[in-house]
Design a protein around this motif. Structure first.
Motif, PDB file in Angstrom:
ATOM      1  N   UNK A 182     -31.703  13.138  -0.467  1.00  0.00           N
ATOM      2  CA  UNK A 182     -31.942  12.081  -1.360  1.00  0.00           C
ATOM      3  C   UNK A 182     -32.901  10.994  -0.471  1.00  0.00           C
ATOM      4  N   UNK A 183     -34.564  10.619  -0.264  1.00  0.00           N
ATOM      5  CA  UNK A 183     -35.368   9.599   0.785  1.00  0.00           C
ATOM      6  C   UNK A 183     -34.469   8.330   0.815  1.00  0.00           C
ATOM      7  N   UNK A 184     -34.056   7.911  -0.233  1.00  0.00           N
ATOM      8  CA  UNK A 184     -33.871   6.508  -0.340  1.00  0.00           C
ATOM      9  C   UNK A 184     -32.509   6.128  -0.919  1.00  0.00           C
ATOM     10  N   UNK A 185     -31.525   7.333  -1.617  1.00  0.00           N
ATOM     11  CA  UNK A 185     -30.469   6.590  -1.342  1.00  0.00           C
ATOM     12  C   UNK A 185     -29.310   7.698  -1.021  1.00  0.00           C
ATOM     13  N   UNK A 186     -27.974   7.043  -0.738  1.00  0.00           N
ATOM     14  CA  UNK A 186     -26.762   8.360  -0.234  1.00  0.00           C
ATOM     15  C   UNK A 186     -25.531   8.255  -2.037  1.00  0.00           C
ATOM     16  N   UNK A 187     -25.670   8.855  -2.546  1.00  0.00           N
ATOM     17  CA  UNK A 187     -24.891   9.507  -3.229  1.00  0.00           C
ATOM     18  C   UNK A 187     -24.006   9.750  -3.301  1.00  0.00           C
ATOM     19  N   UNK A 188     -23.041  10.602  -4.249  1.00  0.00           N
ATOM     20  CA  UNK A 188     -22.980  12.358  -4.655  1.00  0.00           C
ATOM     21  C   UNK A 188     -23.399  12.737  -4.498  1.00  0.00           C
ATOM     22  N   UNK A 189     -22.480  14.455  -4.229  1.00  0.00           N
ATOM     23  CA  UNK A 189     -23.415  15.820  -4.798  1.00  0.00           C
ATOM     24  C   UNK A 189     -23.859  15.800  -5.855  1.00  0.00           C
ATOM     25  N   UNK A 190     -23.479  15.507  -6.983  1.00  0.00           N
ATOM     26  CA  UNK A 190     -23.980  15.931  -8.752  1.00  0.00           C
ATOM     27  C   UNK A 190     -24.651  14.936  -8.773  1.00  0.00           C
ATOM     28  N   UNK A 191     -24.851  13.816  -8.719  1.00  0.00           N
ATOM     29  CA  UNK A 191     -26.071  12.599  -8.863  1.00  0.00           C
ATOM     30  C   UNK A 191     -27.780  13.409  -7.722  1.00  0.00           C
TER      31      UNK A 191
END
Ligand code: NDP
Ligand code: MG
Length: 385
Positions: free
Chosen positions: A197-206
Motif C-alpha cells: 500500500x502506498x500510504x498506510x501500513x495495515x493488516x493483509x485483509x484490509x
C-alpha cells in the motif's frame, strides 16, 4: 483510569492500540487482550501490560498459552465463548474491536450488551450487523467511537455542530496501490503487489480491500450506520496523499476536514480519549514537506468494489452481508494465490446476484448467509482454503 480490552491485540490496529495505551499509562490500561492464534506475541503483551484475561480463539493455541502463563495470575480462555467472556468482563470500560471480519459480530454485541463503549475498527461487523448494533448501542447507552481514520475524521468534523444540516460527507480514499491502472493491467497482479500500500501500513485483509476499493465500499456502509446519513449524501473522493482523512460539507458550503499524518494511532487514540486530544506517538505532519494535495474521482469501472457496495447497501437487508461474505472469501483466496485480482470482483458480483435478500437478518441469519456463500464458493472454486 480507563480500562481497555483489545479484541485482536496482535494485529495492526491491536498493536497500535497498545502503543497508545503504553504512552498514556497514567490515564489508561489494558485489562484484557484477545487474538486468533499468535500466542507468542499475545504472551509478551499479556506480561507487559499485566492483563487479567487473554482470550485465544484457537483452542490448541490457548492450551499452549495457558501453560506458558502458568507462572502468572493471568487467565486464558478460548474459542468464541472466550472472546465473548473477554468482551463482557466487568473490569473493562471499553473494548477496541480490532479483530478482522464478521467473526467480530457476536463479541461486539456481547460488549454492547454488557454496557461497554466500543472503539470500533472492525468495520465488517458494522457493515453486516449495523442494523442490530447501532440500535442496541443506543438502547444500552454505550458510545460507538470510530477508529477507522475516515470515520474518526468525520466524527471530529461533526463535533459541536449537532443542529447543523449536512449537505455531504466527503469520504476520502488513497486509491490504493493500483490507482491509475486499467483492467488489462490488473489481470496478472500478484497478492504481493497488492499488499504494497502506498500510504498506510495495515493488516493483509484490509490492504487487499484497499487495492480493490472494497474497503471504501465497506466504509461507505460503515459511515451510513455510524452517522445515520443516507448513502446518497456520501461521496468518495480520491486523495492520494492520505493527508485529508475525510470531511463534512454543511448546507452553507463550509467544508470541515480533518488532516494529519497517515498514522492510525491518532484515530485509535481519539477513540480512547474522546473528546480530548492528547499528545500522540505519531510523527506530526510537516506541511513544508508536502508537495501538494491532489483530488480525483474514483475509477468505478476498473475497481467495481465501491459501486457494488453501494448497490448492496441500497438493496439493504442481508445484501451487505452477501457482499461482505463473498469478499472475505475472495480476499482470502486471492492472498493465497488461488484466484486472480479481477476474479475477486466476479466472485462478489456472482454471490450478490444469486443472493435472496432477508429484509432484517438476525445474527443467526447473517451467519447462515456467510455459511451458504462459503459453501457455494468452496464447491465452485475448489477446496483451497
Ligand atoms: P490484522 O490482520 O492485522 O489483525 C487482526 C487481528 O484479529 C489479530 O490480532 C488476529 O489475531 C485477530 N483475529 C483474527 N481472527 C480471529 C479470531 N477468529 N478470533 C480472535 N482474534 C482473531 O487486521 P487489522 O488490524 O489490519 O484490521 C482489524 C480491523 O480493523 C479490520 O476490520 C480492518 O478493516 C479494520 N481497520 C484496520 C485498519 C488498519 O490500519 N490496519 C484501518 C482501519 C480499519 P492473530 O494475530 O492471532 O491472527
Ligand atoms: Mg479507513
Amino acid at each position: 483510569m480507563k480500562r481497555i480490552a483489545v479484541l485482536g491485540s496482535t494485529g495492526s490496529i491491536g498493536t497500535q492500540s497498545l502503543d497508545v495505551i503504553r504512552m498514556h499509562s497514567d490515564s489508561m490500561c489494558a485489562v484484557a487482550i484477545a487474538c486468533g492464534s499468535r500466542i507468542d506475541l499475545a504472551e509478551k503483551q499479556a506480561r507487559e501490560f499485566g492483563v487479567k484475561l487473554v482470550a485465544v480463539y484457537d483452542e490448541a493455541a490457548a492450551f499452549v498459552l495457558k501453560i506458558k502463563l502458568a507462572d502468572t495470575d493471568i487467565r486464558v480462555v478460548s474459542g468464541m465463548d472466550g472472546l465473548i467472556e473477554m468482551c463482557r468482563m466487568p473490569e473493562a470500560d471499553i473494548v477496541v474491536t480490532a479483530i478482522v471480519g464478521m467473526i467480530g459480530i457476536r463479541p461486539t454485541i456481547a460488549a454492547i450488551e454488557a454496557g461497554k463503549d466500543i472503539a470500533l475498527a472492525n468495520k465488517e461487523t458494522c457493515v453486516t450487523a449495523g442494523h442490530i448494533i447501532i440500535p442496541l448501542a443506543r438502547e444500552k447507552g454505550v458510545q460507538i467511537l470510530p477508529v477507522d481514520s475516515e470515520h474518526s475524521a468525520i466524527f471530529q468534523a461533526l463535533q459541536g455542530r449537532a443542529d447543523s444540516k449536512i449537505r455531504r460527507i466527503l469520504l476520502t480514499a488513497s486509491g490504493g496501490p493500483f490507482r491509475g491502472r486499467k483492467k488489462e493491467e490488473l489481470m496478472y497482479v500478484t497478492a504481493k503487489e497488492a499488499l504494497a500500500h502506498p500510504t498506510w501500513s495495515m493488516g493483509p485483509k484490509i490492504t487487499i480491500d484497499s487495492a480493490t476499493m472494497v474497503n471504501k465500499g465497506l466504509e461507505v456502509i460503515e459511515a451510513k450506520w455510524l452517522f445515520d446519513v443516507p448513502v446518497d449524501k456520501i461521496e468518495v473522493v480520491i486523495q492520494p496523499q492520505s493527508i485529508i482523512h475525510s470531511a463534512v460539507e454543511y448546507e452553507d458550503g463550509s467544508v470541515i476536514a480533518q488532516m494529519g499524518p497517515s498514522d492510525m494511532r491518532i484515530a485509535i487514540q481519539y477513540a480512547l480519549t474522546y473528546p480530548t486530544h492528547l499528545p500522540s506517538p505519531a510523527t506530526p505532519l510537516d506541511f513544508k514537506m508536502l508537495k501538494g494535495l491532489e483530488f480525483d474521482v474514483p475509477d468505478n469501472e476498473t475497481f467495481p468494489g465501491l459501486p457494488m457496495a453501494v448497490n448492496a447497501v441500497r438493496t439493504g437487508g442481508s445484501m451487505p452481508t452477501a457482499f461482505n461474505a463473498a469478499n472475505e472469501w475472495a480476499n482470502a483466496i486471492f492472498r493465497q494465490g488461488e484466484i486472480s485480482f479481477m476474479q475477486i470482483f466476479d466472485i462478489i458480483a456472482e454471490n450478490m446476484a444469486r443472493h435472496k435478500v432477508i429484509p432484517s437478518p438476525t445474527v443467526d441469519e447473517i451467519f447462515a448467509v456467510q455459511d451458504e456463500i462459503d459453501a457455494y464458493c468452496m464447491e465452485k472454486y475448489g477446496n483451497v482454503l
